[in-house]
Design an enzyme around this catalytic site. Structure first.
Site, short mmCIF file in Angstrom:
data_model
loop_
_atom_site.label_atom_id
_atom_site.label_comp_id
_atom_site.label_asym_id
_atom_site.label_seq_id
_atom_site.Cartn_x
_atom_site.Cartn_y
_atom_site.Cartn_z
CB CYS A 1 54.63 31.53 29.72
SG CYS A 1 54.49 32.72 28.40
NE ARG B 1 51.38 28.87 34.24
CZ ARG B 1 51.73 29.36 35.43
NH1 ARG B 1 51.32 28.72 36.52
NH2 ARG B 1 52.43 30.45 35.54
CD1 TRP C 1 47.83 32.98 26.34
CD2 TRP C 1 48.70 34.83 27.25
NE1 TRP C 1 46.86 33.97 26.32
CE2 TRP C 1 47.37 35.10 26.88
CE3 TRP C 1 49.44 35.83 27.85
CZ2 TRP C 1 46.77 36.34 27.08
CZ3 TRP C 1 48.86 37.06 28.06
CH2 TRP C 1 47.52 37.31 27.67
CG ASN D 1 55.21 33.47 32.97
OD1 ASN D 1 54.60 34.10 32.11
ND2 ASN D 1 54.71 33.20 34.15
N GLY D 2 56.71 36.22 31.37
CA GLY D 2 56.69 37.63 31.77
C GLY D 2 56.98 38.52 30.59
CD GLU E 1 31.51 36.18 36.35
OE1 GLU E 1 32.24 37.12 36.04
OE2 GLU E 1 31.90 35.00 36.37
CE LYS F 1 33.14 32.66 34.25
NZ LYS F 1 33.67 33.87 34.66
CD GLU G 1 35.93 34.00 30.93
OE1 GLU G 1 37.15 34.21 30.89
OE2 GLU G 1 35.30 33.97 31.99
CG HIS H 1 19.51 56.66 29.95
ND1 HIS H 1 18.82 57.87 29.95
CD2 HIS H 1 19.13 56.02 31.08
CE1 HIS H 1 18.12 57.97 31.06
NE2 HIS H 1 18.28 56.87 31.77
CE LYS I 1 41.56 29.82 36.71
NZ LYS I 1 40.13 30.20 36.63
C1 AGP Z 1 37.26 35.14 34.59
O1 AGP Z 1 36.46 34.06 34.15
C2 AGP Z 1 38.50 35.31 33.76
N1 AGP Z 1 39.26 34.12 33.69
C3 AGP Z 1 39.31 36.52 34.18
O2 AGP Z 1 38.49 37.65 34.06
C4 AGP Z 1 39.86 36.50 35.63
O3 AGP Z 1 38.80 36.65 36.55
C5 AGP Z 1 40.81 37.69 35.81
O4 AGP Z 1 41.88 37.53 34.90
C6 AGP Z 1 41.35 37.84 37.22
O5 AGP Z 1 42.12 36.71 37.55
P1 AGP Z 1 42.52 36.51 39.10
O6 AGP Z 1 41.25 36.35 39.85
O7 AGP Z 1 43.39 35.30 39.11
O8 AGP Z 1 43.27 37.76 39.53
#
Ligand code: AGP
Length: 605
Positions: free
Chosen positions: A2, A27, A74, A98-99, A478, A482, A485, A501, A600
């Site tokens: 948020c 965010r 969020w 937020n939280g 990774e 990518k 997401e 396996h 984010k």
């Molecule tokens: C990565 O593309 C994602 N947005 C997510 O996995 C991110 O890396 C993860 O939430 C960690 O965030 P941070 O690096 O701000 O701790």
């Protein structure tokens, strides 16, 4: 995650609050709202979806007032809806939050028993009913807010607005960041300095447990024990805080393109041109460390997975690795000679911050590699090492990942030197390898058009498999993340040798299999695994260098990377992983910068 903004202004605040919320869009959110007090009347507007919907609501029903709070939500407790959107209101008080309020169920039961009528599914609504109840008991708004804070358990950044109070906002920080902005006859608050960059460059960051009373003339800050305290006011660099796409279609595209410059900057900060050593805080001493514990989430965790190979190979240092959300719940064995290293772009990821707080009393040193030096993780570390990547707005982490790798590689070399595993000659040679990274990353970026064409094939896939061996396995992970997401295609990554396996059962003519395999010591074995896939009609895309592609023979789809030293290959091969996801998402028309369901920085556990 948020976003929160508040303004005590000299003019109508709704337009400025809406602009501030637009700066917080990165965010991730699914609803938004604003509350103001005008001529003593408290009122609010809320809308589901993008901010344009809130903007429409404000056009049709303007919200006057020179004091107000705003929020992008969020969803955690309760889906996206107007009823669940913030601000929440009860009686004469409104709140944005937020939280997560971890004791909200008990509070909700208590308040319901006492007659409170709830209109949402959120944990946040318990806050306004508590504050309203205190107000009804006749206490002042400040006392009502202070008493309410004492009843809350969990993590929050929040702001209170009160009917009849046009010169008052009360805000608090516990587990989620919050900053105060200083204007001229105006005061502001925001989840981060980016939200306030159009209003001021004078920022005060609240500390853990702080709460503050804001009026047009200034802020009174109180610590967790309600003692009035002072917190430093800093001037932020508005150029870095003011983020725009610089002509790119998406923030993600801009941030991928920034990588050569970012990596150059990271190198310059730790090993400037011509320097023969790496400049790090003197208290960072790997020679006294018997084990390195690396903890992170998501992409940052994959950076740690790559770094594990480097610390073990170049520094002979035992490394334990875990994702933050699992780490502290398994009773990890910690020792007084351990070093704990946390990697986080935002520096606010709740899982990672909680893991840091868990280990801190039990290890010799807590080190963090972060992109926000003022973040909670940075502030609670013994040594915080910035990656100097600049604000990363796209939810999918790109430049932060490669900059994290660059800094982690430097740390591994420093550890090797300090522990006597790397001699001066090898240290110098590997350091020179790192100086070539920006150039090779630029060359990898030049393959974008080839990648765009290959991604069209992927955009029609239902599932995609990524393979890699050794240090390329985390790159496969990774790449899969990518793609998942931002294109919403199901993707998995496997160590290439693990395919036989079980996962090879997935392979058929409809399954694209992306293989990361520079021509290194593991290349032949990886190619054997690739042949197993092709023998079952799997559609293989081999990402390698000229030598590798020449050795691999006839592979349906190929992408040539520059030939690079094995040490830096993971940093360079991150680029095709990013571009494949980006262009596949473009083909599918998804929201590249703000993919569905994602934030984010995830400041809730
Ligand atoms: C990565 O593309 C994602 N947005 C997510 O996995 C991110 O890396 C993860 O939430 C960690 O965030 P941070 O690096 O701000 O701790």
């Amino acid at each position: 995650m948020c976003g929160i903004i508040g303004i005590l202004g000299k003019h109508e605040v709704s337009p400025q609050i809406l602009d501030g919320l637009k700066r917080l869009e990165y965010r991730g959110y699914d609803s938004a709202g604003i509350a103001t007090v005008n001529r003593g009347q408290l009122d609010l507007r809320r809308a589901v979806g993008k901010l344009i919907n809130l903007s429409d609501a404000l056009v049709h029903a303007p919200l006057p007032g020179r004091v107000g709070i705003g929020h992008t939500r969020w969803a955690t407790h309760g889906g996206p809806s107007v009823a669940n959107a913030h601000p929440h209101r009860a009686g004469r008080v409104a709140v944005v939050h937020n939280g997560i309020i971890e004791n909200f169920r008990a509070l909700r039961d208590e308040l319901t028993t006492e007659g409170a009528q709830f209109s949402s599914e959120t944990d946040t609504e318990t806050i306004v009913h508590l504050a309203s109840q205190y107000l009804e008991q006749g206490v002042s708004p400040i006392e009502a807010a202070r008493s309410t804070l004492k009843r809350l358990e969990g993590a929050f950044a929040l702001a209170f607005l009160f009917e009849g109070e046009e010169d008052l906002i009360i805000c608090a920080r516990r587990g989620s960041p919050l900053c105060i902005g200083h204007g001229t006859g105006e005061m502001y608050l925001g989840s981060d300095a980016i939200a306030l960059a159009d209003l001021t460059d004078r920022i005060t960051y609240l500390e853990e447990g702080d709460w503050a009373v804001l009026t047009h003339d200034g802020a009174q800050i109180f610590d967790a024990e309600d003692r009035q305290t002072n917190r430093a006011m800093t001037r932020i660099n508005l150029d870095t805080a003011r983020v725009d796409k610089s002509g790119h279609k998406h923030f993600m595209a801009k941030e991928m393109a920034e990588q050569p410059g970012v990596l150059q900057a990271a190198m310059g900060c730790y090993a400037g041109p011509g320097s023969t050593g790496i400049t790090l805080p003197p208290e960072l001493d790997f020679s006294a460390t018997d084990r390195l514990i690396m903890v992170a989430c998501g992409t940052a965790h994959y950076a740690c997975q790559v770094a594990k190979y480097w610390f073990e190979k170049y520094a002979g240092l035992a490394v334990e690795l875990d994702i933050a959300s699992e780490f502290r719940y398994r009773d990890p064995v910690l020792g007084p000679s351990n070093m704990a290293l946390f990697v986080s772009q935002s520096g606010e990821t709740a899982d990672t911050l909680a893991a840091l707080r868990h280990v801190k009393p039990h290890v010799a040193q807590v080190v963090s590699v972060i992109n926000v030096p003022t973040s909670s993780i940075a502030r609670e570390s013994d040594v915080a090492l910035p990656i100097h990547a600049g604000p990363e707005i796209g939810v999918a982490s790109t430049k932060a990942f490669t900059a994290q790798l660059q800094v982690l590689a430097l740390l591994a070399l420093q550890a090797g030197l300090q522990r006597g595993v790397l001699d001066a000659r090898d240290f110098a040679a590997h350091l020179e390898d790192l100086r070539t990274v920006p150039g090779y990353v630029a060359q990898a970026l030049d393959r974008e058009e080839d990648i765009r064409r290959l991604s069209e094939l992927l955009s029609r896939a239902r599932d995609v498999l990524f393979l890699g061996r050794g240090v390329m396995f985390p790159l496969a992970l990774e790449g899969a993340l990518k793609l998942k997401e931002i294109s919403y295609i199901h993707a998995e990554a496997y160590a290439a040798g693990e395919l036989k396996h079980g996962p090879i059962a997935l392979v058929d003519k409809d399954l694209p299999v992306i293989v990361f395999a520079p021509f290194d010591g593991l290349f032949e074995k990886t190619v054997s695994n690739m042949q197993e896939v092709m023998a079952r009609q799997g559609k293989v895309l081999l990402i390698s260098d000229a030598q590798g592609l020449a050795h691999a023979g006839d592979v349906p789809y190929q992408l040539q990377m520059p030939s690079v030293p094995a040490f830096i290959a993971p940093i360079v091969y991150a680029v095709p992983a990013q571009l494949i996801a980006y262009h596949t998402a473009l083909h599918r028309g998804t929201d590249v910068d703000q993919p569905r369901n994602l934030a984010k920085s995830v400041t809730v556990e």
